[in-house]
Design an enzyme around this catalytic site. Sequence first.
Site, PDB file in Angstrom:
ATOM      1  N   HIS A  66      -9.459 -14.012 -14.260  1.00  0.00           N
ATOM      2  CA  HIS A  66      -7.234 -12.697 -13.955  1.00  0.00           C
ATOM      3  C   HIS A  66      -6.427 -14.273 -14.121  1.00  0.00           C
ATOM      4  O   HIS A  66      -5.177 -14.617 -14.457  1.00  0.00           O
ATOM      5  CB  HIS A  66      -7.170 -12.425 -12.577  1.00  0.00           C
ATOM      6  N   GLY A 115      -7.683  -3.689 -11.717  1.00  0.00           N
ATOM      7  CA  GLY A 115      -6.489  -3.983 -12.900  1.00  0.00           C
ATOM      8  C   GLY A 115      -6.362  -4.285 -13.917  1.00  0.00           C
ATOM      9  O   GLY A 115      -8.039  -3.634 -15.012  1.00  0.00           O
ATOM     10  N   GLU A 116      -6.041  -3.986 -14.777  1.00  0.00           N
ATOM     11  CA  GLU A 116      -6.003  -4.507 -16.618  1.00  0.00           C
ATOM     12  C   GLU A 116      -7.731  -5.334 -17.364  1.00  0.00           C
ATOM     13  O   GLU A 116      -7.924  -3.921 -17.977  1.00  0.00           O
ATOM     14  CB  GLU A 116      -4.555  -4.413 -17.311  1.00  0.00           C
ATOM     15  N   PHE A 117      -8.070  -5.838 -16.208  1.00  0.00           N
ATOM     16  CA  PHE A 117      -8.719  -6.388 -16.719  1.00  0.00           C
ATOM     17  C   PHE A 117      -9.721  -5.588 -16.870  1.00  0.00           C
ATOM     18  O   PHE A 117     -11.377  -6.122 -17.757  1.00  0.00           O
ATOM     19  CB  PHE A 117      -9.099  -7.808 -16.297  1.00  0.00           C
ATOM     20  N   GLY A 118     -10.165  -5.172 -16.102  1.00  0.00           N
ATOM     21  CA  GLY A 118     -11.463  -4.430 -15.983  1.00  0.00           C
ATOM     22  C   GLY A 118     -11.745  -2.971 -16.623  1.00  0.00           C
ATOM     23  O   GLY A 118     -12.393  -2.558 -17.866  1.00  0.00           O
TER      24      GLY A 118
END
Length: 339
Positions: A66, A115-118
């Site tokens: 992140h 969050g989005e990166f997952g």
Amino acid sequence: MSTNKITFLLNWEAAPYHIPVYLANIKGYFKDENLDIAILEPSNPSDVTELVGSGKVDMGLKAMVHTLAAKARGFPVTSIGSLLDEPFTGICYLEGSGITSDFQSLKGKRIGYVGEFGKIQVDELTKHYGMTPDDYVAVRCGMNVAKYILEGTIDCGIGIECIQQVELEEALKEQGKDSNDAKMLRIDKLAELGCCCFCTILYIANDKFIAENPQAVKKFLKAIKRATDYMLAHPREAWAEYGNFKPTMQTDLNTKKFQRCYAYFSESLYNVHRDWRKVNNYGKRLDILPENYVPNYTNEYLSWPEPKEVDDPEKAQDLMLKHQEECKTCGGYKRLVLA
């Protein structure tokens, strides 16, 4: 109105691995450095890099992937040290859910992510296992992955071994079930990364704040190092002091989480160069970093000797897995010592 108070934003509500930050405050280590630190908790973990990067908050905690992505997106943040080194991170699930060690067993499943990166990570993995992102249902859970698995809202979700995995194990015990039925598909193994360093938890700071307050940054890290040293030398006493300050820590579940976090704490606080190179390359593979991206970290503000990097990081990970299994069975506070 101006203030000399320095704001520090955690990556979520107070958790067992936040203990060095709170101890530095509780034991007066910040005060000894003439620092006044306001420790804040976010309502949304995804807000941290934006708030630190925008200068609304001076410093904070965030995972390595992140932190890299934040700078690439225009939020001027830099890692100034490490808190939790390479906690095992993966897709947590329960035996009997229809999920196995075969990634393709995730077809049609509801996968939770923080969050989005997952989601980006899982989407990228589907390409390597003959699947597409349309083959699963993504559910954004924040930090409630274990809760949602237990409630049946999702079939599995991304978590770390010393937090969400412990939550699942302890819930199974309460139900009279085998705690070994809590499983994890480790992302580092699935993606053939050779380390779990993408989820290393970092001390980050706003670039303008660093440039204007270099001595304050050094003093902050000095206080954190002192707190870390105390915690590693006296884990039971440190945990009791944290619990007295934060009564929510005074549960068997949180104590078990702290025991499982104990081996992951960075003793030196140093950013590990090899880990940053690996995650920088991984970020490019995920298409969240440009090809010419330079990792945004520094060890400049750490005023003690830098330790030698581990010779064989993959072997170290294998030893850590055995170590954590022993901790799961026996509890207690023990660090992994590499010969």
